[in-house]
Design a protein around this motif. Structure first.
Motif, mmCIF file in Angstrom:
data_model
loop_
_atom_site.group_PDB
_atom_site.id
_atom_site.type_symbol
_atom_site.label_atom_id
_atom_site.label_comp_id
_atom_site.label_asym_id
_atom_site.label_seq_id
_atom_site.Cartn_x
_atom_site.Cartn_y
_atom_site.Cartn_z
ATOM 1 N N ASP A 83 0.802 -1.221 0.000
ATOM 2 C CA ASP A 83 0.000 0.000 0.000
ATOM 3 C C ASP A 83 0.835 1.271 0.000
ATOM 4 O O ASP A 83 0.297 2.368 -0.108
ATOM 5 C CB ASP A 83 -0.961 0.010 1.206
ATOM 6 C CG ASP A 83 -0.232 0.082 2.533
ATOM 7 O OD1 ASP A 83 0.890 -0.469 2.628
ATOM 8 O OD2 ASP A 83 -0.775 0.685 3.470
ATOM 9 N N GLU B 88 -1.985 -4.518 -5.821
ATOM 10 C CA GLU B 88 -3.176 -4.315 -4.990
ATOM 11 C C GLU B 88 -2.738 -3.751 -3.646
ATOM 12 O O GLU B 88 -1.624 -4.019 -3.190
ATOM 13 C CB GLU B 88 -3.942 -5.626 -4.785
ATOM 14 C CG GLU B 88 -4.490 -6.244 -6.058
ATOM 15 C CD GLU B 88 -5.585 -5.414 -6.721
ATOM 16 O OE1 GLU B 88 -6.027 -4.407 -6.126
ATOM 17 O OE2 GLU B 88 -5.997 -5.773 -7.840
ATOM 18 N N SER C 7 -5.089 -3.381 -0.640
ATOM 19 C CA SER C 7 -5.867 -3.709 0.558
ATOM 20 C C SER C 7 -5.917 -5.212 0.755
ATOM 21 O O SER C 7 -5.995 -5.987 -0.217
ATOM 22 C CB SER C 7 -7.289 -3.149 0.456
ATOM 23 O OG SER C 7 -8.085 -3.927 -0.408
ATOM 24 N N GLY C 8 -5.873 -5.638 2.021
ATOM 25 C CA GLY C 8 -5.829 -7.045 2.348
ATOM 26 C C GLY C 8 -6.931 -7.888 1.740
ATOM 27 O O GLY C 8 -6.654 -8.927 1.121
ATOM 28 N N PRO C 9 -8.204 -7.491 1.883
ATOM 29 C CA PRO C 9 -9.291 -8.312 1.333
ATOM 30 C C PRO C 9 -9.194 -8.496 -0.184
ATOM 31 O O PRO C 9 -9.456 -9.590 -0.696
ATOM 32 C CB PRO C 9 -10.549 -7.516 1.721
ATOM 33 C CG PRO C 9 -10.148 -6.771 2.953
ATOM 34 C CD PRO C 9 -8.718 -6.377 2.719
ATOM 35 N N PRO D 254 -3.953 -2.452 4.789
ATOM 36 C CA PRO D 254 -5.223 -2.048 5.415
ATOM 37 C C PRO D 254 -6.312 -3.081 5.162
ATOM 38 O O PRO D 254 -6.289 -3.804 4.165
ATOM 39 C CB PRO D 254 -5.549 -0.733 4.694
ATOM 40 C CG PRO D 254 -4.882 -0.849 3.363
ATOM 41 C CD PRO D 254 -3.620 -1.630 3.606
ATOM 42 N N GLY D 255 -7.233 -3.185 6.097
ATOM 43 C CA GLY D 255 -8.380 -4.081 5.937
ATOM 44 C C GLY D 255 -8.125 -5.490 6.429
ATOM 45 O O GLY D 255 -9.016 -6.128 7.009
ATOM 46 N N MET D 256 -6.929 -6.016 6.197
ATOM 47 C CA MET D 256 -6.531 -7.353 6.644
ATOM 48 C C MET D 256 -5.022 -7.409 6.508
ATOM 49 O O MET D 256 -4.482 -7.178 5.427
ATOM 50 C CB MET D 256 -7.182 -8.441 5.781
ATOM 51 C CG MET D 256 -6.799 -9.864 6.172
ATOM 52 S SD MET D 256 -7.452 -11.110 4.995
ATOM 53 C CE MET D 256 -9.214 -10.855 5.172
ATOM 54 N N ASP D 257 -4.328 -7.688 7.613
ATOM 55 C CA ASP D 257 -2.866 -7.642 7.506
ATOM 56 C C ASP D 257 -2.327 -8.843 6.729
ATOM 57 O O ASP D 257 -3.028 -9.829 6.478
ATOM 58 C CB ASP D 257 -2.206 -7.526 8.873
ATOM 59 C CG ASP D 257 -2.351 -8.764 9.756
ATOM 60 O OD1 ASP D 257 -2.416 -9.883 9.210
ATOM 61 O OD2 ASP D 257 -2.373 -8.613 10.990
#
Length: 226
Positions: free
Chosen positions: A9, A31, A33-35, A56-59
């Motif tokens: 990110d 990409e 973000s984690g998801p 962010p969102g999911m490590d």
């Protein structure tokens, strides 16, 4: 074409790393973000995932755990600013194949990428056996005629570069770049010292004609297959 999923990110890292991968001939999907990374990783369209832990969102650790829980054997190279040994172990336990701490040298990271992709291409967790030497990358173990031998980190990496290209002459510059991340070390005795130690440990100090590792003067080394 080899396709790399880059999960990062930080644009200051993602942009130059993406360009470097492109210069190596890889197609790159970036990409942030984690998801979304997890969704892309499970789509089965990539050969390697370069995974930052701080997404962010999911490590990254959770992304990696879920990728492995889904049964995916996608090669995973983790990136992290954390440099504590405990963090390395946690990352590997989550299912990562390799781990690089930030800040990293681009040459070293690219060498790790190439090594992981070679390992993935060989199957059986990258196990290779040549003239009584069995290298098991998943366990980071080397056996000589069925008996495990202890190699220092650089000796292991040196052997792996040679065994992955068994029967081929590997230039000194290639070895220095992939093992030490710096082809400019070619004027030093570093490679020769480690080669001497490696030969001693694999019992390769007999007559030149019988050695497993041949020295190609002025060029590099070759691991003989017969």
């Amino acid at each position: 074409m080899t396709v790399v999923l880059l999960a990062e990110d930080d644009e200051a890292i993602a942009a130059p790393l993406s360009r470097a991968l492109g210069r190596e001939g890889y197609a790159v999907t970036v990409e942030r973000s984690g998801p979304v990374v997890l969704e892309q990783a499970l789509a089965g369209e990539h050969d390697l995932l370069i995974l930052d832990l701080g997404l962010p969102g999911m490590d990254g650790l959770e992304v990696c755990r879920q990728v492995r829980a889904a049964g995916s054997d996608l090669a995973v190279l983790m990136l992290t600013a954390r440099t504590d040994e405990v963090d390395f172990v946690v990352g590997l336990d989550a299912g990562a194949d390799d781990y690089v701490g930030k800040p990293f040298r681009l040459a070293e990271l690219m060498a790790r990428v190439r090594a992981l992709l070679r390992r993935s291409a060989t199957g059986e967790d990258g196990v290779v056996e040549v003239r009584g030497i069995r290298l098991e990358p998943a366990a980071r173990r080397v056996l000589l005629n069925g008996t495990e031998i202890g190699l220092a980190n650089k000796e292991y990496e040196l052997l792996k570069v040679l065994i992955d290209r068994a029967g081929q002459v590997v230039p000194r510059e290639t070895i220095l770049r992939e093992v030490w991340g710096d082809a400019e070390l070619r004027g030093s005795k570093t490679l020769d010292m480690h080669m001497s130690w490696l030969r001693r440990k694999i019992g390769d100090e007999g007559p030149v004609a019988e050695r497993r590792i041949a020295t190609i003067r002025g060029v590099g080394f070759r691991l003989n297959t017969d």
